[in-house]
Design a protein around this motif. Structure first.
Motif, PDB file in Angstrom:
ATOM      1  N   ASP A   1      -8.573  10.730   5.303  1.00 36.16           N
ATOM      2  CA  ASP A   1      -9.314  11.506   6.511  1.00 36.16           C
ATOM      3  C   ASP A   1      -8.090  12.244   7.268  1.00 36.16           C
ATOM      4  OD1 ASP A   1     -11.723  10.459   5.781  1.00 36.16           O
ATOM      5  OD2 ASP A   1     -11.936   9.116   7.168  1.00 36.16           O
ATOM      6  N   ARG A   2      -6.956  11.573   7.393  1.00 39.33           N
ATOM      7  CA  ARG A   2      -5.846  12.075   8.227  1.00 39.33           C
ATOM      8  C   ARG A   2      -4.962  12.951   7.350  1.00 39.33           C
ATOM      9  NH1 ARG A   2      -4.613   7.754  12.917  1.00 39.33           N
ATOM     10  NH2 ARG A   2      -6.848   7.272  13.796  1.00 39.33           N
ATOM     11  N   GLY A   3      -5.270  13.079   6.054  1.00 42.00           N
ATOM     12  CA  GLY A   3      -4.144  13.486   5.260  1.00 42.00           C
ATOM     13  C   GLY A   3      -2.906  12.698   5.313  1.00 42.00           C
ATOM     14  N   VAL A   4      -2.618  11.438   5.233  1.00 40.28           N
ATOM     15  CA  VAL A   4      -1.635  10.780   5.187  1.00 40.28           C
ATOM     16  C   VAL A   4      -1.468  10.212   3.985  1.00 40.28           C
ATOM     17  CG1 VAL A   4      -0.508   8.771   6.187  1.00 40.28           C
ATOM     18  CG2 VAL A   4      -2.062  10.322   7.610  1.00 40.28           C
ATOM     19  N   LYS A   5      -0.099  10.255   3.193  1.00 41.07           N
ATOM     20  CA  LYS A   5       0.220   9.754   2.021  1.00 41.07           C
ATOM     21  C   LYS A   5       0.552   8.479   2.165  1.00 41.07           C
ATOM     22  CE  LYS A   5       1.011  14.089  -0.410  1.00 41.07           C
ATOM     23  NZ  LYS A   5       0.144  15.038   0.546  1.00 41.07           N
ATOM     24  N   TRP A   6       0.477   7.465   0.982  1.00 40.63           N
ATOM     25  CA  TRP A   6       0.955   6.099   1.075  1.00 40.63           C
ATOM     26  C   TRP A   6       2.035   5.972   0.071  1.00 40.63           C
ATOM     27  CZ3 TRP A   6      -2.743   1.466  -0.156  1.00 40.63           C
ATOM     28  CH2 TRP A   6      -2.226   0.230   0.183  1.00 40.63           C
ATOM     29  N   ALA A   7       3.210   5.336   0.217  1.00 43.10           N
ATOM     30  CA  ALA A   7       4.185   5.043  -0.841  1.00 43.10           C
ATOM     31  C   ALA A   7       4.652   3.643  -0.741  1.00 43.10           C
ATOM     32  CB  ALA A   7       5.414   6.198  -0.310  1.00 43.10           C
ATOM     33  N   TYR A   8       4.500   3.283  -1.841  1.00 39.20           N
ATOM     34  CA  TYR A   8       4.935   1.711  -2.198  1.00 39.20           C
ATOM     35  C   TYR A   8       5.539   1.779  -3.860  1.00 39.20           C
ATOM     36  CZ  TYR A   8       0.523   0.958  -4.193  1.00 39.20           C
ATOM     37  OH  TYR A   8      -0.852   0.918  -4.936  1.00 39.20           O
ATOM     38  N   ASN A   9       6.381   0.779  -4.075  1.00 40.42           N
ATOM     39  CA  ASN A   9       6.877   0.585  -5.250  1.00 40.42           C
ATOM     40  C   ASN A   9       7.548   1.908  -5.804  1.00 40.42           C
ATOM     41  OD1 ASN A   9       6.133  -2.177  -5.162  1.00 40.42           O
ATOM     42  ND2 ASN A   9       4.254  -1.893  -6.518  1.00 40.42           N
ATOM     43  N   GLY A  10       8.248   2.693  -5.097  1.00 40.07           N
ATOM     44  CA  GLY A  10       8.950   3.724  -5.550  1.00 40.07           C
ATOM     45  C   GLY A  10       7.721   5.079  -5.956  1.00 40.07           C
ATOM     46  N   ARG A  11       6.599   4.980  -5.349  1.00 43.97           N
ATOM     47  CA  ARG A  11       5.813   5.820  -6.057  1.00 43.97           C
ATOM     48  C   ARG A  11       5.072   6.410  -4.692  1.00 43.97           C
ATOM     49  NH1 ARG A  11       1.473   4.418 -10.599  1.00 43.97           N
ATOM     50  NH2 ARG A  11       0.937   6.575 -10.079  1.00 43.97           N
ATOM     51  N   VAL A  12       4.450   7.575  -4.603  1.00 47.09           N
ATOM     52  CA  VAL A  12       3.811   8.222  -3.650  1.00 47.09           C
ATOM     53  C   VAL A  12       2.274   8.475  -4.002  1.00 47.09           C
ATOM     54  CG1 VAL A  12       3.593  10.194  -1.680  1.00 47.09           C
ATOM     55  CG2 VAL A  12       5.799   9.305  -2.495  1.00 47.09           C
ATOM     56  N   PHE A  13       1.317   7.924  -3.067  1.00 48.45           N
ATOM     57  CA  PHE A  13       0.016   8.220  -3.411  1.00 48.45           C
ATOM     58  C   PHE A  13      -0.785   9.116  -2.493  1.00 48.45           C
ATOM     59  CE2 PHE A  13       1.143   4.361  -5.343  1.00 48.45           C
ATOM     60  CZ  PHE A  13       0.976   4.239  -6.550  1.00 48.45           C
ATOM     61  N   ASP A  14      -1.634  10.069  -3.042  1.00 48.90           N
ATOM     62  CA  ASP A  14      -2.533  10.761  -2.029  1.00 48.90           C
ATOM     63  C   ASP A  14      -3.811  10.203  -2.169  1.00 48.90           C
ATOM     64  OD1 ASP A  14      -3.873  12.870  -0.842  1.00 48.90           O
ATOM     65  OD2 ASP A  14      -3.138  14.488  -2.182  1.00 48.90           O
ATOM     66  N   LEU A  15      -4.220   9.655  -1.307  1.00 47.01           N
ATOM     67  CA  LEU A  15      -5.515   9.074  -1.453  1.00 47.01           C
ATOM     68  C   LEU A  15      -6.847   9.738  -1.245  1.00 47.01           C
ATOM     69  CD1 LEU A  15      -4.358   5.772   0.891  1.00 47.01           C
ATOM     70  CD2 LEU A  15      -4.767   6.203  -1.722  1.00 47.01           C
ATOM     71  N   SER A  16      -6.611  11.211  -1.444  1.00 45.36           N
ATOM     72  CA  SER A  16      -7.540  11.991  -1.434  1.00 45.36           C
ATOM     73  C   SER A  16      -7.919  12.471  -2.793  1.00 45.36           C
ATOM     74  CB  SER A  16      -7.434  13.366  -0.598  1.00 45.36           C
ATOM     75  OG  SER A  16      -6.424  14.031  -0.904  1.00 45.36           O
ATOM     76  N   ASP A  17      -6.915  11.970  -3.618  1.00 40.24           N
ATOM     77  CA  ASP A  17      -7.008  12.027  -4.982  1.00 40.24           C
ATOM     78  C   ASP A  17      -7.727  11.124  -5.891  1.00 40.24           C
ATOM     79  OD1 ASP A  17      -5.906  13.722  -7.541  1.00 40.24           O
ATOM     80  OD2 ASP A  17      -5.328  11.534  -7.938  1.00 40.24           O
ATOM     81  N   GLY A  18      -8.696  11.344  -6.746  1.00 36.90           N
ATOM     82  CA  GLY A  18      -9.359  10.268  -7.250  1.00 36.90           C
ATOM     83  C   GLY A  18      -8.577   9.405  -8.158  1.00 36.90           C
ATOM     84  N   ASP A  19      -7.451   9.829  -8.753  1.00 35.47           N
ATOM     85  CA  ASP A  19      -6.912   8.898  -9.799  1.00 35.47           C
ATOM     86  C   ASP A  19      -5.828   7.899  -8.769  1.00 35.47           C
ATOM     87  OD1 ASP A  19      -7.746  10.125 -12.209  1.00 35.47           O
ATOM     88  OD2 ASP A  19      -6.021  11.315 -12.211  1.00 35.47           O
ATOM     89  N   ASP A  20      -5.389   8.508  -7.879  1.00 38.57           N
ATOM     90  CA  ASP A  20      -4.508   7.624  -6.929  1.00 38.57           C
ATOM     91  C   ASP A  20      -5.448   6.529  -6.112  1.00 38.57           C
ATOM     92  OD1 ASP A  20      -2.514   8.869  -7.646  1.00 38.57           O
ATOM     93  OD2 ASP A  20      -1.982  10.186  -5.627  1.00 38.57           O
TER      94      ASP A  20
ATOM     95  N   LEU B   1      -8.040   1.284   4.957  1.00 37.24           N
ATOM     96  CA  LEU B   1      -6.654   1.979   5.190  1.00 37.24           C
ATOM     97  C   LEU B   1      -6.891   3.317   4.296  1.00 37.24           C
ATOM     98  CD1 LEU B   1      -3.828   2.133   5.941  1.00 37.24           C
ATOM     99  CD2 LEU B   1      -3.425   0.805   3.915  1.00 37.24           C
ATOM    100  N   ARG B   2      -7.348   3.198   3.255  1.00 36.44           N
ATOM    101  CA  ARG B   2      -7.750   4.190   2.077  1.00 36.44           C
ATOM    102  C   ARG B   2      -8.337   5.154   2.900  1.00 36.44           C
ATOM    103  NH1 ARG B   2     -11.913   3.489  -2.201  1.00 36.44           N
ATOM    104  NH2 ARG B   2     -13.131   4.035  -0.388  1.00 36.44           N
ATOM    105  N   ASN B   3      -9.420   5.082   3.481  1.00 35.04           N
ATOM    106  CA  ASN B   3     -10.131   5.963   4.056  1.00 35.04           C
ATOM    107  C   ASN B   3      -9.395   6.851   5.378  1.00 35.04           C
ATOM    108  OD1 ASN B   3     -12.232   5.472   2.459  1.00 35.04           O
ATOM    109  ND2 ASN B   3     -13.373   4.313   3.621  1.00 35.04           N
ATOM    110  N   LEU B   4      -8.794   5.837   6.224  1.00 29.47           N
ATOM    111  CA  LEU B   4      -7.872   6.568   7.046  1.00 29.47           C
ATOM    112  C   LEU B   4      -7.019   7.278   6.734  1.00 29.47           C
ATOM    113  CD1 LEU B   4      -6.974   6.214  10.208  1.00 29.47           C
ATOM    114  CD2 LEU B   4      -5.545   4.436   9.486  1.00 29.47           C
ATOM    115  N   CYS B   5      -6.181   6.910   5.571  1.00 26.02           N
ATOM    116  CA  CYS B   5      -5.232   7.973   5.174  1.00 26.02           C
ATOM    117  C   CYS B   5      -5.718   9.202   4.498  1.00 26.02           C
ATOM    118  CB  CYS B   5      -4.363   7.398   4.017  1.00 26.02           C
ATOM    119  SG  CYS B   5      -3.468   6.060   4.588  1.00 26.02           S
TER     120      CYS B   5
END
Length: 459
Positions: free
Chosen positions: A99-118, A93-97
């Motif tokens: 590669d496609r520039g899709v963000k993932w939000a849960y627990n009231g936070r938004v994560f950019d999976l191309s970012d190392g910290d996220d 799922l991380r790689n899919l998001c």
């Protein structure tokens, strides 16, 4: 505030019912999207499906994410574990998001999976979700092993039993025989007496125990009916509920189904050949009597007989015994009020079975609802079951009491039809009309048949 984004909500719930329902997850995710100013374009749900590597179930809605996520979308889940509880699935799922520039939000936070910290943060959450899945599985397995060791029931209650629940927790602690238990015992006895599976299944269906031939065969194989506890496909000891028949009888049932003659007849079995086998009972021990005519007796022209199958306490010549029972059965039929046979009890029995099924459907609905968040608590379910189960049992009892074989009405109108009935049909009539007990006799040998030594009473 992030704007001009399209959101896809994914909700999932498995059988560990301590989390939010898919409806509650969707509501909370929508509220979050509204606060962010996002437009919700799709809501995908997988209900009652696990996400760990042990679940083994396909998640069709989750698979659809791969088809619909587009660059600039945001995937919204209630928490990380709703998407996955398996580290390998997280990586996919991380790689899919990413590669496609899709963000993932849960627990009231938004994560950019191309970012190392996220990626690091969501990876830790994925590890915790996988660990929780492992802990849940370990608890479940420990519980199952403990229940097996103590002989407590697990799984669906088979016909012939009802669950007994702890009044405090509502959890099933054992089973007890119900109104259907005698029907299952009779079905087992008929199989052992040689009746075909088709004949036994038809009879059981008429008594309100529905199911196919295969289902009846599978039920009669169950170790549960012999009071044995099974764990992971193996008998591990005695169960804590009463047996409907002995382990030895279960072995005999399994052997009967494995008989080559039964298999050669397409699984139906070899039709019973002897009129009173198992119907006539020993007056000393109560065991069924079996037909006895060995080659040694045939060589000396000795007549066939019925003998006690458990200890040979009594023995009687077959033909005069059968003649006496048939005469008593037909005499009993002549005493029945013809008006009571207008529909052979069929309408009353069918109405009672419908009532029982409707009540059972209601109970099943409550049971399913109790498995969902916000549904009845185990304690409330136990109270509901305590109220409905006696009504179900009473309806089934009325169904069995109302049912009378159509053969009885036929013979009441035309007694001479007895001569054209099959052995199985004659046995059905005898069972429903009379009971037969063969008592010890003062006569010497099997040839000296005395009618007064046989007790024949209305059934």
């Amino acid at each position: 505030m992030m704007t001009s984004m399209e959101a896809v909500i994914y909700a999932r719930v498995s059988q560990d019912h301590g989390t939010r329902s898919v409806q509650e997850q969707e509501r909370e995710c929508r509220e979050f999207c509204d606060r962010q100013g996002w437009n919700v374009t799709r809501v995908l749900t997988d209900n009652d499906i696990g996400a760990s590597r042990y679940s083994g179930k396909d998640r069709p809605a989750y698979r659809e994410l791969k088809e619909i996520l587009r660059p600039g979308d945001v995937l919204v889940t209630w928490e990380a574990s709703r998407a996955q509880r398996d580290l390998a699935a997280y990586v996919e799922l991380r790689n899919l998001c990413a590669d496609r520039g899709v963000k993932w939000a849960y627990n009231g936070r938004v994560f950019d999976l191309s970012d190392g910290d996220d990626r690091f943060g969501t990876g830790l959450d994925a590890l915790l979700a996988e660990k929780e899945a492992e802990q849940i599985r370990a608890r479940v397995l420990r519980g199952k092993r403990s229940a097996a060791a103590e002989g407590r029931p697990s799984g669906k209650t088979p016909p012939g039993y009802r669950p007994v629940r702890d009044p405090r927790t509502g959890r099933t602690v054992t089973w007890e025989p119900d109104e259907v238990a005698p029907v299952m015992q009779e079905a087992a006895r008929r199989i052992l007496e040689g009746e075909t599976l088709r004949e036994v299944t038809r009879w059981a269906n008429e008594q309100g125990v529905t199911g196919t031939h295969r289902q009846m065969r599978d039920r009669l194989h169950l170790a549960s009916y012999a009071g044995l506890r099974v764990h992971q496909g193996k008998v591990v000891g005695e169960a804590n509920w009463p047996a409907l028949w002995s382990p030895e009888q279960r072995d005999q049932i399994i052997a009967a189904f494995a008989d080559p003659a039964r298999r050669a007849s397409g699984g139906g079995g070899v039709p019973v050949r002897h009129l009173l086998a198992g119907i006539a009972r020993c007056g000393v021990c109560g065991a069924g009597m079996r037909h006895y005519w060995p080659p040694s007796a045939q060589k000396i022209s000795a007549p066939p007989a019925y003998v006690c199958s458990d200890g040979l306490h009594v023995r009687r010549q077959a033909k005069p015994l059968e003649k006496a029972v048939v005469r008593a059965t037909l005499a009993r039929i002549r005493t029945i009020d013809r008006a009571q046979l207008a529909d052979d009890g069929g309408a009353a029995a069918a109405a009672a079975r419908r009532e029982a099924q409707e009540l059972q459907d209601r109970l099943d609905e409550f049971t399913v609802a109790a498995a969902e968040p916000g549904g009845p608590s185990p304690r409330a379910l136990a109270a509901i079951e305590q109220k409905l189960q006696p009504q179900i049992d009473a309806a089934l009892a009325r169904a069995r009491a109302s049912y009378r074989s159509p053969l009885i009405g036929r013979l009441a109108e035309n007694p001479e039809d007895w001569t054209v009935l099959t052995v199985v049909e004659r046995r059905e009539v005898i069972r429903s009309m009379v009971t037969v007990r063969v008592m010890p006799t003062q006569s010497r040998g099997v040839a000296g048949f005395r009618r007064e030594d046989v007790e024949i009473h209305p059934a």
